[in-house]
Write an enzyme that holds these catalytic residues in place. Structure first.
Site, mmCIF file in Angstrom:
data_model
loop_
_atom_site.group_PDB
_atom_site.id
_atom_site.type_symbol
_atom_site.label_atom_id
_atom_site.label_comp_id
_atom_site.label_asym_id
_atom_site.label_seq_id
_atom_site.Cartn_x
_atom_site.Cartn_y
_atom_site.Cartn_z
ATOM 1 N N CYS A 75 0.833 -1.207 0.000
ATOM 2 C CA CYS A 75 0.000 0.000 0.000
ATOM 3 C C CYS A 75 0.865 1.252 0.000
ATOM 4 C CB CYS A 75 -0.937 -0.010 1.205
ATOM 5 S SG CYS A 75 -2.003 1.444 1.268
ATOM 6 N N CYS A 131 -0.443 4.140 2.104
ATOM 7 C CA CYS A 131 -0.233 3.966 3.552
ATOM 8 C C CYS A 131 1.230 4.222 3.923
ATOM 9 C CB CYS A 131 -0.545 2.540 4.005
ATOM 10 S SG CYS A 131 -2.010 1.803 3.300
ATOM 11 N N ASP A 132 2.151 3.665 3.156
ATOM 12 C CA ASP A 132 3.537 3.580 3.611
ATOM 13 C C ASP A 132 4.535 4.423 2.809
ATOM 14 O OD1 ASP A 132 2.724 1.760 5.546
ATOM 15 O OD2 ASP A 132 2.966 0.049 4.212
#
Ligand code: NDP
Length: 314
Positions: free
Chosen positions: A136, A139-140
């Site tokens: 992701c 997300c990261d």
């Protein structure tokens, strides 16, 4: 022994399931929530979550899921560890079997079983999960600012993630197994017009290298042909974007899905083709797949289920 009877059964313990549980328990529906084997869902495998509104300093995925769980418990949701092994949605009462032998009859069911990111299956990929390997970018990606990273895949997700990362990172390799991208033309153009993305067509990943975190990847060009060549790249992050698999198999006999297995809902609602069965979160969302959108759809599912249960008892 008589089957257990419940008003509302929620299946799945990610942000969608827990949010549905918070709303449903506050509406006195006394929900029972089946948490599955990975309690807390996909977010428990990411590092920090910095894009969920309300956490100005970020929060770990595991912590946020524990907070959501406790919030649902506070209003009376009963949590159960276990896996749904079969369902029968043919009658008015929805029958759900947990762990092969516990049969629950529910007036309404909310399916929030999520999706599972696909991985290549390399041993080193498992070793570095959360230490350089992610599925992701939204997300990261932030943790790889000004670094070099690689994205695997040639679809819309891979192109979107590569262009997203290109804004943050020094360099992005897009590792594509074929000689062409599968993504839409518009998305392809975006990739080709971004100078710090290098597309490596006809490359596969053999292994990730590094001691405690990812430091590089060993790739192979035109594997198994006379042109085969090994190429090592230095990277800090390795992002998988080779698709997700919605966790809908157990419902396949009753619920309509698209070709990839995502449960179809009636536009603008959480209603499935079976009256009294609602779906929310990633199991019905091939597109956005964010914690906040999953939570929002969990709220909708609880409100739809509440209205359905009230109308039955009128
Ligand atoms: P897709 O299934 O479209 O693409 C998966 C990609 O991963 C393909 O390029 C495939 O290669 C590659 N792949 C699969 N397995 C492997 C493997 N083992 N090794 C290397 N590469 C592999 O998935 P997406 O997640 O990209 O998209 C899912 C759906 O969501 C699509 O319908 C897409 O259009 C849509 N979407 C739309 C967006 C938008 O419109 N903004 C954004 C994101 C997704 P190959 O091509 O060789 O099969």
């Amino acid at each position: 022994m008589a089957n257990e009877q419940v008003k509302l059964l929620i299946i799945g313990s990610g942000p969608a399931g827990y949010t549905a549980a918070i709303y449903a328990s506050r509406a006195n529906l006394s929900p029972v929530l089946i948490e599955g084997l990975q309690v807390g869902g996909q977010l428990t495998t990411t590092t920090d979550i910095e894009n969920f509104p309300g956490y100005p300093n970020g929060i770990s995925g595991a912590e946020m899921m524990e907070d959501l769980r406790r919030q649902a418990e506070r209003f009376g949701t009963e949590m159960r560890f276990g896996m749904v092994t079969s369902v029968d949605f043919s009658g008015d009462k929805k029958l759900v079997t947990v762990d092969g032998d516990k049969l629950i009859e529910a007036e309404a069911v909310i399916v929030a079983t999520g999706a599972t990111a696909k991985y290549l299956g390399l041993p080193s990929e498992a070793k570095f999960r959360g230490s350089g390997v992610s599925a992701c970018a939204t997300c990261d990606g932030f943790f790889y600012r000004k670094k070099d990273v690689a994205v695997v895949g040639g679809g819309d997700t891979a192109c979107e993630e590569a262009t997203y990362l290109a804004h943050l990172c020094n360099k992005v390799y897009l590792i594509v197994r074929k000689d062409a991208l599968r993504a839409s033309k518009a998305m392809q153009q975006r990739v080709f017009n971004t100078p710090n993305i290098e597309v490596l067509f006809e490359h596969n990943t053999l292994e990730l290298t590094g001691t405690d975190v990812v430091e590089g990847a060993r790739l192979v060009f035109r594997q198994g042909t006379a042109d085969e060549q090994i190429r090592d790249i230095k990277i800090d992050g390795f992002f998988l974007a080779i698709g997700h698999k919605p966790n809908s198999d157990v419902f396949a006999k009753y619920l309509d899905t698209d070709d990839a297995g995502y449960i179809k809902t009636i536009a603008g609602t959480s209603k499935t083709n079976v009256t009294g069965v609602f779906a929310c979160g990633d199991v019905q969302d091939p597109r956005y797949r964010q914690a906040i959108t999953a939570a929002g759809s969990g709220c909708k599912a609880a409100l739809d289920a509440e209205q359905y249960i009230l109308s039955r008892n009128d």
